[in-house]
Design a protein around this motif. Structure first.
Motif, short mmCIF file in Angstrom:
data_model
loop_
_atom_site.label_atom_id
_atom_site.label_comp_id
_atom_site.label_asym_id
_atom_site.label_seq_id
_atom_site.Cartn_x
_atom_site.Cartn_y
_atom_site.Cartn_z
N TRP A 151 0.82 -1.22 0.00
CA TRP A 151 0.00 0.00 0.00
C TRP A 151 0.85 1.26 0.00
CZ3 TRP A 151 0.39 3.67 3.77
CH2 TRP A 151 1.01 3.30 4.98
N LEU A 152 2.01 1.18 0.73
CA LEU A 152 2.89 2.35 0.80
C LEU A 152 3.60 2.57 -0.54
CD1 LEU A 152 4.03 4.65 2.43
CD2 LEU A 152 5.75 3.10 3.37
N ALA A 153 4.02 1.45 -1.15
CA ALA A 153 4.64 1.56 -2.47
C ALA A 153 3.65 2.13 -3.47
CB ALA A 153 5.14 0.19 -2.92
N GLY A 154 2.39 1.68 -3.35
CA GLY A 154 1.36 2.20 -4.25
C GLY A 154 1.09 3.67 -4.02
N LEU A 155 1.14 4.10 -2.75
CA LEU A 155 0.90 5.51 -2.43
C LEU A 155 2.01 6.39 -3.00
CD1 LEU A 155 -1.05 7.36 -0.88
CD2 LEU A 155 0.42 7.10 1.13
N ILE A 156 3.26 5.94 -2.85
CA ILE A 156 4.39 6.71 -3.39
C ILE A 156 4.29 6.76 -4.91
CG2 ILE A 156 6.90 6.78 -3.67
CD1 ILE A 156 7.13 5.52 -0.89
N SER A 157 3.89 5.63 -5.51
CA SER A 157 3.75 5.58 -6.97
C SER A 157 2.67 6.55 -7.45
CB SER A 157 3.42 4.16 -7.43
OG SER A 157 4.46 3.28 -7.07
N LEU A 158 1.57 6.62 -6.69
CA LEU A 158 0.49 7.55 -7.07
C LEU A 158 0.98 9.00 -7.02
CD1 LEU A 158 -2.67 6.00 -5.35
CD2 LEU A 158 -2.24 6.27 -7.81
N ALA A 159 1.75 9.34 -5.97
CA ALA A 159 2.30 10.69 -5.85
C ALA A 159 3.25 10.97 -7.01
CB ALA A 159 3.02 10.84 -4.52
N PHE A 160 4.07 9.98 -7.33
CA PHE A 160 5.00 10.12 -8.46
C PHE A 160 4.23 10.31 -9.77
CE2 PHE A 160 7.70 8.47 -11.85
CZ PHE A 160 8.91 9.09 -11.59
N ALA A 161 3.16 9.53 -9.93
CA ALA A 161 2.35 9.60 -11.15
C ALA A 161 1.65 10.95 -11.27
CB ALA A 161 1.33 8.47 -11.17
N ALA A 162 1.14 11.47 -10.12
CA ALA A 162 0.44 12.75 -10.15
C ALA A 162 1.38 13.88 -10.58
CB ALA A 162 -0.16 13.05 -8.78
N GLY A 163 2.59 13.87 -10.01
CA GLY A 163 3.57 14.89 -10.39
C GLY A 163 4.03 14.73 -11.82
N ALA A 164 4.22 13.46 -12.25
CA ALA A 164 4.66 13.21 -13.62
C ALA A 164 3.59 13.66 -14.61
CB ALA A 164 4.96 11.73 -13.80
N ALA A 165 2.32 13.49 -14.23
CA ALA A 165 1.23 13.91 -15.12
C ALA A 165 1.24 15.42 -15.33
CB ALA A 165 -0.11 13.46 -14.53
N GLU A 166 1.55 16.18 -14.28
CA GLU A 166 1.64 17.64 -14.40
C GLU A 166 2.69 18.01 -15.43
OE1 GLU A 166 0.18 20.85 -13.98
OE2 GLU A 166 0.18 20.53 -11.81
N LEU A 167 3.81 17.29 -15.40
CA LEU A 167 4.90 17.57 -16.33
C LEU A 167 4.61 17.04 -17.73
CD1 LEU A 167 7.86 16.61 -13.95
CD2 LEU A 167 7.08 18.91 -14.49
N ALA A 168 4.13 15.79 -17.81
CA ALA A 168 3.99 15.12 -19.11
C ALA A 168 2.80 15.61 -19.90
CB ALA A 168 3.89 13.61 -18.90
N PHE A 169 1.68 15.88 -19.23
CA PHE A 169 0.46 16.25 -19.94
C PHE A 169 0.25 17.76 -20.02
CE2 PHE A 169 -0.39 11.88 -18.58
CZ PHE A 169 -0.81 11.32 -19.77
N GLY A 170 1.15 18.53 -19.38
CA GLY A 170 1.00 19.98 -19.40
C GLY A 170 1.02 20.56 -20.80
N ILE A 171 1.92 20.05 -21.66
CA ILE A 171 2.03 20.59 -23.00
C ILE A 171 0.80 20.24 -23.83
CG2 ILE A 171 3.33 18.57 -23.79
CD1 ILE A 171 3.83 22.16 -25.04
N GLY A 172 0.28 19.04 -23.68
CA GLY A 172 -0.85 18.62 -24.49
C GLY A 172 -2.17 19.21 -24.05
N LEU A 173 -2.33 19.39 -22.73
CA LEU A 173 -3.60 19.89 -22.19
C LEU A 173 -3.57 21.39 -21.92
CD1 LEU A 173 -4.42 16.99 -19.69
CD2 LEU A 173 -5.27 17.32 -22.02
N GLY A 174 -2.44 22.01 -22.22
CA GLY A 174 -2.34 23.46 -22.03
C GLY A 174 -2.25 23.86 -20.57
N GLY A 175 -1.70 22.99 -19.72
CA GLY A 175 -1.54 23.30 -18.30
C GLY A 175 -0.35 24.21 -18.06
N PRO A 176 -0.11 24.56 -16.79
CA PRO A 176 0.99 25.48 -16.48
C PRO A 176 2.36 24.99 -16.97
CG PRO A 176 -0.46 25.26 -14.58
CD PRO A 176 -0.91 24.25 -15.59
N MET A 177 2.59 23.67 -16.88
CA MET A 177 3.91 23.18 -17.29
C MET A 177 4.09 23.14 -18.81
SD MET A 177 5.81 22.97 -14.76
CE MET A 177 7.19 22.20 -15.58
N LYS A 178 3.09 23.60 -19.53
CA LYS A 178 3.25 23.78 -20.98
C LYS A 178 4.48 24.61 -21.28
CE LYS A 178 0.15 26.55 -22.69
NZ LYS A 178 0.77 27.86 -22.97
N HIS A 179 4.74 25.58 -20.42
CA HIS A 179 5.85 26.49 -20.68
C HIS A 179 7.20 25.80 -20.64
CE1 HIS A 179 6.58 26.46 -16.31
NE2 HIS A 179 7.77 26.90 -16.61
N ALA A 180 7.30 24.68 -19.90
CA ALA A 180 8.61 24.04 -19.76
C ALA A 180 9.08 23.49 -21.11
CB ALA A 180 8.53 22.91 -18.73
#
Length: 627
Positions: free
Chosen positions: A157-186
């Protein structure tokens, strides 16, 4: 288990990034084709760490936080790609990953704390969320590194929780350009640095400011719809981080006119994406509500996406460009849109069309006879340089020669040059307008006609140097005439005066003024011409200690006289020159020293008690006792 989850999430994020890039590239491709040098992509690290951070470093706290969060993120992503994307799983890389996560966490925490007391210029909405999503990713990265480094066995459960946090942050970075989010600028920002529409900004011409000429063909008459922008300009708009530094620097925004450079760039972003500004979370255009603007790549920009008054409010002072940490060219975009309005629709507000008509009819802005430009010099024994004649210094006076107030400054300048025993001359009735106003008001055809006409005149005379008290002429001849075939050695009058003082050719016999003096930097000298030292050297050389205004040198505040603003005259809640005069009054100075006829006119137009406005040439003439 955790390592494999991270590997899976990494590759899913890569796929998301590729999808987002492809989606955004389709939008950029709607723009016009534009030549570019692919070698600029190799220059991205230098342009990022030197050119971009040179601007970011003006706010030390933000610069340090940005180094932490951006540097930590770049390092963390590289390590995750190596250790988990390629399945190396080396402990040494996990140790560095832990440090990268902590570095990123420190930077993101600093930015989050700043958001609690955010300046009004910062956009909110998703941008308020960003520091916390980056903090989440940083914590996850640090935990991944720590767990792998120490070999700690985690409950599923703890490994899954850390993975979810990692996935949430990665999504901000990875999908920002496609969805026009703040990290689009990166992603867009890095590509923008490599494919910049003004690559000369990163070379010997670091502060290049000349507008690009139009071919004036049917398909090159300015920008009427988002798709008329070059594709790499559309890319540049996506690089905006909505920090609002342009907003805080803009004189029109401060005066309550309907312009906010940040909002304008964001309107162009939603226009090329076929959306509306309903989700914009920053300061609106003064006097206009958010949610009333929408557009699409092939729909007209003006009065759908952007109101025409917004474009005509700009003074073209380049304060927005000077402050932009992403090196976006706001003024180029505004002038491109003005060009389409003027050349295609022929609608310029208030006295703008009258000024353009008079330029066409008389080669002067005010409609004066050319023979009257030098009437003020009738008693000064000033030679006129005719065809085939030769001189050392050719003086171009510009439109200021028709203004009775500025004629005093011109007389002071000429008497000073005569005191120095320089060989000087004027063009007399052969001096026609350089075309600066026509170009800023979008009449590119008028500019090209006027510039080529003046170049042809100059080429029939022999002279070593041109000197002018007008920064707009200085900029046009020095920076924009070369593209029209005119290459001359051009000096601003403060540069010549500083040189004469340095060589002891001029020896003041008294102080230029007994009053406390502050100096106002003209935009077209300080930002366009990158000359801020010569005027101060002159003032120091005539015994004046300058008390600086808060905004000075390259970051000086505009007087409101550039870009044709006095002719288009878009109303606001106050006047730009009143704001600048308030800056001057706050220093306690009795005199505002100026070095531009437009600045003289605008600042002298301020009513009520105020410091006296004097050109540097007038102060110099007083010090030499020739006034």
């Amino acid at each position: 288990m955790l390592a494999h989850l991270v590997s899976t999430i990494f590759w899913l994020a890569v796929l998301g990034l590729v999808w987002g890039m492809a989606r955004r590239a389709v939008i950029w491709k709607t723009g016009r084709s534009s030549p570019f040098d692919g070698r600029g992509l190799l220059q991205i690290p230098k342009r990022y760490f030197v050119d971009l951070h040179d601007v970011v470093a003006r706010e030390p706290f933000v610069a340090r936080a940005h180094v932490g969060v951006a540097g930590g993120a770049i390092l963390a992503l590289a390590l995750v790609a190596l250790n988990y994307g390629l399945g190396l799983y080396w402990p040494v890389l996990d140790g560095i990953l832990l440090l990268a996560g902590l570095m990123m966490l420190a930077g993101a925490t600093a930015m989050a704390s700043r958001r609690r007391h955010a300046p009004a210029r910062l956009s909110k909405g998703p941008w308020s969320r960003l520091p916390y999503s980056l903090m989440l990713f940083a914590v996850a990265v640090a935990l991944v590194g720590a767990v792998a480094l120490t070999g700690t066995a985690l409950a599923p459960w703890l490994a899954g929780l850390i993975s979810l946090a990692f996935a949430a942050g990665a999504a901000e970075l990875a999908f920002g350009i496609g969805l026009g989010g703040p990290m689009k600028h990166a992603v867009a920002g890095l590509l923008h640095l490599g494919l910049h529409p003004r690559p000369e900004r990163f070379g010997d011409k670091r502060f290049a400011t000349a507008l690009k000429p139009l071919t004036l063909t049917a398909d090159d008459m300015g920008v009427g719809k988002p798709a008329d922008f070059a594709w790499n300009k559309l890319l540049s708009f996506d690089a905006c981080v909505q920090c609002g530094k342009c907003e805080a620097a803009c004189p029109a925004f401060a005066a309550g006119q309907p312009l906010n450079p940040k909002k304008l760039i964001q309107d162009l972003v939603v226009g090329m994406s076929a959306k509306s500004d309903a989700n914009y979370a920053g300061s609106p255009y003064p006097g206009q509500k958010v949610g009333e603007h929408a557009g699409a790549p092939h729909l007209p920009i003006v009065n759908g996406l952007i109101n025409s008054d917004t474009l005509w409010s700009c003074t073209t002072c380049r304060a927005c460009v000077q402050e932009c940490p992403m090196l976006i060219e706001h003024v180029d975009a505004i002038v491109d849109m003005r060009r389409h309005i003027t050349l295609v629709t022929g609608v310029v507000p208030n006295k703008g069309m009258e000024a353009l008509a008079q330029l066409r009819d008389t080669d002067t802005v005010g409609g004066f006879p050319l023979t009257a430009r030098h009437h003020w010099a009738a008693d000064l024994n000033l030679p006129v340089l005719n065809e085939g004649d030769a001189t050392d210094w050719l003086v171009l006076v510009g439109e200021g020669g028709f203004d009775m107030r500025y004629q005093r400054s011109l007389r002071a300048f000429i008497k000073t040059l005569q005191k120095a025993e320089l060989k000087i001359a004027i063009l007399g009735a052969a001096e026609t307008d350089c075309g600066d106003l026509a170009r800023r008001l979008g009449d590119e055809a008028g500019f090209q006609r006027l510039s080529k006409q003046l170049i042809a005149t100059l080429k029939t005379r022999k002279f070593a140097h041109i000197v002018t008290p007008d920064p707009h002429i200085f900029h046009s001849l020095k920076n924009e005439f070369p593209a029209m075939g005119g290459n001359f050695d051009v000096w601003h009058h403060t540069q010549l005066l500083a040189d004469l003082l340095a060589k002891k050719t001029l020896k003041p016999t008294r102080a230029g003024s007994l009053e406390t003096v502050t100096y106002h930097d003209p935009c077209y000298l300080g930002r366009y011409g990158r000359e801020v030292d010569a005027p101060r050297a002159v003032l120091k050389g005539i015994g004046i200690k300058v008390v600086e205004m808060e905004r000075n040198r390259e970051r000086g505040r505009c007087c409101g006289g550039g870009g044709g603003a006095p002719f288009t005259d878009i109303p606001g809640t106050t006047r730009i020159p009143d704001i600048r005069m308030a800056d001057a009054k706050s220093t306690g100075a009795g005199v505002v020293a100026v070095a531009c006829p437009n600045c003289t006119a605008m600042l002298e137009g301020v009513v009520g008690p105020r410091p006296e406005v004097l050109d540097i040439a007038e102060l110099m003439a007083h010090a030499l006792e020739v006034a």
